[in-house]
Design a protein around this motif. Sequence first.
Motif, short mmCIF file in Angstrom:
data_model
loop_
_atom_site.label_atom_id
_atom_site.label_comp_id
_atom_site.label_asym_id
_atom_site.label_seq_id
_atom_site.Cartn_x
_atom_site.Cartn_y
_atom_site.Cartn_z
N UNK A 183 21.70 -9.29 25.90
CA UNK A 183 22.67 -8.21 26.08
C UNK A 183 22.36 -7.05 25.14
N UNK A 184 22.40 -5.84 25.66
CA UNK A 184 22.19 -4.65 24.83
C UNK A 184 23.45 -4.28 24.07
N UNK A 185 24.55 -4.94 24.36
CA UNK A 185 25.81 -4.62 23.69
C UNK A 185 25.85 -5.14 22.26
N UNK A 186 24.98 -6.08 21.97
CA UNK A 186 24.99 -6.71 20.66
C UNK A 186 23.69 -6.36 19.94
N UNK A 187 23.71 -5.18 19.33
CA UNK A 187 22.52 -4.61 18.71
C UNK A 187 22.99 -3.83 17.48
N UNK A 188 22.68 -4.34 16.31
CA UNK A 188 23.24 -3.78 15.09
C UNK A 188 22.16 -3.43 14.09
N UNK A 189 22.46 -2.40 13.27
CA UNK A 189 21.51 -1.92 12.26
C UNK A 189 22.15 -1.89 10.88
N UNK A 190 21.32 -2.13 9.88
CA UNK A 190 21.74 -1.92 8.52
C UNK A 190 21.58 -0.46 8.12
N UNK A 191 21.94 -0.17 6.89
CA UNK A 191 21.93 1.21 6.41
C UNK A 191 20.56 1.65 5.91
N UNK A 192 19.68 0.70 5.70
CA UNK A 192 18.33 1.01 5.22
C UNK A 192 18.19 0.89 3.72
N UNK A 193 17.00 0.57 3.31
CA UNK A 193 16.67 0.49 1.88
C UNK A 193 15.30 1.13 1.66
N UNK A 194 15.21 1.94 0.63
CA UNK A 194 13.97 2.69 0.36
C UNK A 194 12.95 1.81 -0.33
N UNK A 195 11.74 1.85 0.19
CA UNK A 195 10.60 1.21 -0.46
C UNK A 195 9.58 2.29 -0.75
N UNK A 196 9.20 2.42 -2.01
CA UNK A 196 8.22 3.42 -2.42
C UNK A 196 7.08 2.71 -3.14
N UNK A 197 5.87 2.92 -2.64
CA UNK A 197 4.68 2.31 -3.23
C UNK A 197 3.84 3.41 -3.83
N UNK A 198 3.64 3.36 -5.13
CA UNK A 198 2.86 4.38 -5.81
C UNK A 198 1.40 3.96 -5.90
N UNK A 199 0.53 4.95 -5.88
CA UNK A 199 -0.91 4.65 -5.91
C UNK A 199 -1.44 4.65 -7.34
N UNK B 10 0.85 -1.19 0.00
CA UNK B 10 0.00 0.00 0.00
C UNK B 10 0.89 1.25 0.00
N UNK B 11 0.37 2.36 -0.46
CA UNK B 11 1.18 3.60 -0.42
C UNK B 11 1.69 3.93 0.98
N UNK B 12 0.92 3.58 2.00
CA UNK B 12 1.35 3.86 3.37
C UNK B 12 2.49 2.97 3.84
N UNK B 13 2.87 1.99 3.05
CA UNK B 13 4.04 1.18 3.35
C UNK B 13 5.34 1.87 2.90
#
Length: 117
Positions: A101-117, A85-88
Amino acid sequence: VQLVESGGGLVQAGGSLRLSCTASGIIFKIYDMGWYRQTPGKQRELVAVISNGGATNYADSVKGRFTVSRDNNRNTAYLQMNSLKPEDTAVYYCNGRVSWSKSYDYWGQGTQVTVSS
């Protein structure tokens, strides 16, 4: 440690995308893997999570449309997104953490998702 997302892009409403998150530098099989998303001006929100044992949990907004999975042999987590949906539309981030453990918490750089209506 690296978490690398891929699979984002532009899709029409009703379409599908599959995101991948490949991890390196961690013992992947012991990590809970989550997918989050963020839009400008809003807080990052949890989309789906899969535990190291395979249990899954989803945000109400994506239940029945998204499926999270993992392949421990490939050190990769997936997010299959159907009936988009567009709201995604958002930047989707992969997260890996251990429950004890909170010491082992990792993130990726992100990827864009665009949903057109």
